[in-house]
Design a protein around this motif. Structure first.
Motif, short mmCIF file in Angstrom:
data_model
loop_
_atom_site.label_atom_id
_atom_site.label_comp_id
_atom_site.label_asym_id
_atom_site.label_seq_id
_atom_site.Cartn_x
_atom_site.Cartn_y
_atom_site.Cartn_z
N GLY A 195 0.55 -0.93 -0.13
CA GLY A 195 -0.29 -0.17 -0.49
C GLY A 195 0.93 0.78 0.25
N ARG A 196 2.07 1.12 -0.11
CA ARG A 196 3.09 2.14 -0.30
C ARG A 196 2.99 3.31 -1.58
N ASP A 197 3.05 4.53 -1.36
CA ASP A 197 3.24 5.37 -1.94
C ASP A 197 4.78 5.07 -2.38
N LEU A 198 5.39 5.31 -3.85
CA LEU A 198 6.74 4.84 -4.69
C LEU A 198 6.98 5.92 -5.46
N MET A 199 8.63 5.95 -5.74
CA MET A 199 8.96 6.98 -6.53
C MET A 199 10.38 5.83 -7.26
N ALA A 200 10.47 4.83 -8.64
CA ALA A 200 10.76 3.96 -9.04
C ALA A 200 11.51 4.24 -9.81
N CYS A 201 13.28 4.42 -9.89
CA CYS A 201 13.97 4.34 -11.38
C CYS A 201 14.16 2.84 -11.90
N ALA A 202 13.86 2.45 -13.36
CA ALA A 202 14.28 1.52 -13.57
C ALA A 202 14.10 1.11 -14.82
N TYR A 313 -6.05 3.79 -7.10
CA TYR A 313 -4.50 3.99 -7.75
C TYR A 313 -4.14 4.54 -8.85
N LEU A 314 -2.91 5.63 -8.74
CA LEU A 314 -3.06 6.35 -10.02
C LEU A 314 -1.21 6.06 -9.83
N ALA A 315 -0.39 6.01 -11.61
CA ALA A 315 0.57 5.33 -11.52
C ALA A 315 1.30 7.16 -12.97
N LEU A 316 2.62 7.35 -12.90
CA LEU A 316 2.44 7.73 -13.56
C LEU A 316 3.81 7.32 -14.67
N GLN A 347 -3.57 5.33 -3.45
CA GLN A 347 -2.25 5.47 -3.72
C GLN A 347 -1.03 5.67 -5.13
N THR A 348 -0.44 5.66 -4.57
CA THR A 348 0.27 6.67 -6.22
C THR A 348 1.74 6.01 -6.47
N VAL A 349 2.09 5.56 -7.17
CA VAL A 349 3.29 5.06 -7.64
C VAL A 349 3.87 6.02 -9.53
N LEU A 350 5.47 6.12 -9.70
CA LEU A 350 5.73 6.91 -9.86
C LEU A 350 7.24 6.36 -11.22
N PHE A 351 7.38 5.56 -12.18
CA PHE A 351 8.03 5.19 -12.66
C PHE A 351 8.83 5.84 -13.65
N ASP A 365 5.15 16.17 -4.37
CA ASP A 365 3.16 16.58 -4.09
C ASP A 365 2.84 16.32 -3.91
N PHE A 366 2.90 14.96 -5.52
CA PHE A 366 1.91 13.85 -5.18
C PHE A 366 1.76 12.50 -4.42
N LEU A 367 3.08 12.82 -3.72
CA LEU A 367 2.72 11.30 -2.76
C LEU A 367 2.78 11.25 -1.01
N ALA A 368 2.50 10.13 -0.70
CA ALA A 368 2.86 10.61 0.73
C ALA A 368 3.71 9.37 1.53
N ASN A 369 4.85 9.78 2.71
CA ASN A 369 5.70 8.85 3.29
C ASN A 369 5.82 8.06 2.12
N TYR A 370 6.59 8.20 0.96
CA TYR A 370 7.12 7.11 -0.42
C TYR A 370 7.88 6.66 0.20
N ILE A 371 8.32 5.32 -0.82
CA ILE A 371 9.08 4.52 -0.76
C ILE A 371 10.34 5.37 -1.79
N PHE A 372 11.71 5.87 -1.61
CA PHE A 372 12.37 5.41 -3.54
C PHE A 372 13.07 4.95 -3.82
#
Length: 613
Positions: A195-202, A313-316, A347-351, A365-372
DNA sequence: AAAAAAT
């Protein structure tokens, strides 16, 4: 056709009559002229305004790539060969205990659900690069550098079986022939499932789409089935996936439909340039996951066709692109000024493959307590791509490109033309270069924002199928598109941003295959010299002495510095913010203890420190 | 300065 050693390039000169492929050097000729009489291809050029014709229904000719033996061994062979279909049409959609079987969801739609795996078996209809994972060298995963930061990062998994994704999704994973999760999937899926927000580089091509789709589909299957009214005026999707180009949205849709097959989860795509009424009808049949480009989504919202009130769920995808100057206001409007639940509720995830620090700040701004999360690439990053930089004056670029294209055939693609993707800076430049290539007997086509959507999609199809093995493109094709068998990326015009360069060359060397990237550099690119040289060094490429001199001369400022240092994506801006500013981001940040640098060491030397002020 | 994204 002549012997297989006679490729189209042989006929580019005046000596030989044009073989079949050479006369199909543009969209119009894609099918119908493949058996036309040899004649100078100059006359076969069709101006852009006449090209907007439906693709010919001519059957796949001998030029079809299925005949291609595939230089990469058995794995590449399976890409073109018809995959063995070891599953039946009505394959089990088991619903295990605790799983909402969603009967009553989109039942009627499910009866008609087209089997996306069967569609893909038809080479004429196959759109997306299939079996993204199938050709990956999984052994290389052991050395993949991984960086995570944030509070309480869930541990990665090693197998799909460890995760309770549900029987139906597991079955689709099997159908996709995904054996093990890729590194990004191993890390990102548990984070998303928690359930965590996520900023992911891949890097794209490393299974990124599945990484954000699996948890969404699984979550929707487990979740409550809200009673939604089929045929209602307004639809309420539960998940929204945004991407920066229409073609990428299409690709995500195609791929996610496979993952969602017979799960009862409905995926619908909406993008501009295509009739909106068809898309509205699709929406009315029910939608759980909406894949969209921003403009069309806003349009549908303003017509009260779509509400985002139920978004969980929001994914960018390509998130840094979505949040750069041109796009950011639109995204902000969608996320903050329409009716989407606020961060922390959804829940927001950015890739993305790249994540500049300033964009990370915006994105928070779009994330809450996210994991990088930053995960390197199979075969350690771009080592798989041989990067060349050549000094070419603008006036010499065309003849130099011709030399490369001639040389390409000598590279021996087993009688089949390898695909070459040529990036230029402007739409006009793309048309003009395509015209010139076609005029000189090179079977080229082009994709850019001034072409109609039909033309764009046809160009992409012609390229993928090898009918037009040269694609001249603007940055519309720079990101995300998975085009198997791109052997060579030519940066005819070098982009102004090093991250764009990274995305462009990433169209080749995918899924464990090697690729070649050639850039034409001259004085007008000197501002990129430093970051280009650094990037090449990081990926173990030989930096020409003259480029090193340019690099030494130029300052290292502005937006051209590497966003992440190191050879992949980037690193959490919160770490730097907490050092230099002693403060956290807007919504809490992880302490450094969650930081796991893995095998990622020495990626940035002292010279990079200045990039992190 | 350019590209992309709604009509």
């Amino acid at each position: 056709m002549m012997s297989t050693s006679t490729s189209w390039a042989d006929s580019a000169g005046a000596d030989n009559p044009a073989p079949a492929a050479a006369s199909s050097g543009n969209d119009r000729a894609s099918g119908s002229s493949s058996s036309s009489a040899p004649r100078p291809t100059r006359s076969s050029y069709v101006p852009p305004h006449l090209r907007n014709r439906p693709p010919s229904s001519a059957p796949a000719s001998a030029d079809a790539p299925s005949a291609r033996p595939g230089p990469g061994g058995p794995t590449s062979g399976s890409r073109w060969g018809r995959p063995s279909r070891d599953f039946g049409r009505g394959g089990g959609r088991g619903s295990g205990g605790g799983w909402n079987n969603r009967i009553g969801g989109w039942d009627r739609g499910r009866d008609r659900e087209v089997n996306p795996f069967e569609i893909e078996d038809d080479p004429e209809l196959a759109v997306s690069g299939e079996q993204e994972n199938a050709g990956i060298n999984f052994d290389a995963y052991e050395d993949i550098p991984v960086e995570t930061s944030g509070e309480n990062v869930p541990p990665p998994v090693n197998t799909f079986a460890e995760i309770d994704l549900g029987a139906a999704l597991n079955e689709n994973i099997r159908r996709c022939k995904y054996v093990k999760p890729t590194p990004i999937q191993r890390h990102a899926i548990p984070i998303s499932l928690a359930g965590r927000d996520l900023m992911a580089c891949a890097q794209t091509g490393s299974g990124k789409t599945a990484a954000f789709c699996f948890p969404i589909i699984s979550g929707i299957m487990k979740g409550q089935v809200s009673q939604r009214q089929r045929g209602a005026r307004t639809v309420y999707p539960l998940a929204l996936i945004l991407s920066p180009t229409r073609e990428l949205s299409c690709q995500i849709h195609e791929e996610s439909r496979k993952f969602a097959y017979q799960t009862g989860v409905r995926v619908v795509v909406a993008y501009g340039g295509a009739p909106i009424h068809h898309q509205m009808r699709e929406l009315e049949r029910g939608v759980d996951i909406l894949v969209a480009t921003p403009g069309r989504l806003v349009d549908l919202f303003e017509r009260a066709k779509v509400s985002l009130q139920m978004i969980k769920y929001l994914a960018l995808d390509e998130a840094d692109r979505m949040l750069d100057m041109g796009f950011e206001p639109q995204i902000r409007k969608i996320v903050e000024q329409m009716d989407m639940p606020p961060r922390g509720v959804r829940q927001t995830v950015l890739f993305s493959a790249t994540f500049p620090k300033e964009i990370q700040r915006l994105a928070s701004d779009f994330l809450a307590n996210y994991i990088f999360l930053a995960v390197g690439r199979v075969g350690s990053s771009t080592d798989l791509i041989v990067q060349r930089v050549e000094f070419v004056h603008d006036s010499d670029k065309r003849s130099h490109l011709m030399d490369l294209l001639h040389a390409q055939k000598a590279n021996g693609a087993n009688g089949k033309q390898a695909l070459t993707l040529v990036f230029v800076e402007t739409k006009k430049g793309a048309d003009s270069l395509e015209y010139w290539l076609c005029s000189n007997g090179f079977p080229a086509t082009t994709i850019h924002g001034d072409r109609s959507q039909q033309e764009r999609e046809h160009a992409l199809r012609s390229f993928k199928s090898g009918i037009a093995p040269i694609l001249v493109a603007t940055d519309v094709a720079a990101r995300g598109l998975d085009i198997p068998h791109v052997a060579h990326v030519v940066n005819f015009d070098i982009p102004n941003d090093i991250d764009d360069y990274v995305h462009r060359i990433g169209r080749t060397g995918r899924a464990g295959k090697t690729g070649l990237a050639t850039a034409f550099f001259n004085e007008s690119n000197s501002s990129l010299a430093r970051s280009l040289a650094d990037l090449m060094k990081e990926s173990n490429q030989e930096v020409p002495a003259w480029l090193a001199r340019y690099a030494a001369r130029s300052s290292y400022g502005g937006k051209n510095r590497r966003s992440g240092g190191g050879r992949f994506g980037g690193r959490d801006f919160r770490r730097d913010a907490s050092i230099s500013r002693g403060g956290s981001g807007a919504n809490g940040y992880g302490d450094s203890r969650g930081y796991n640098i893995g095998a990622y060491g020495g990626g940035h030397g002292p010279a990079m420190t200045s990039a992190w002020d």
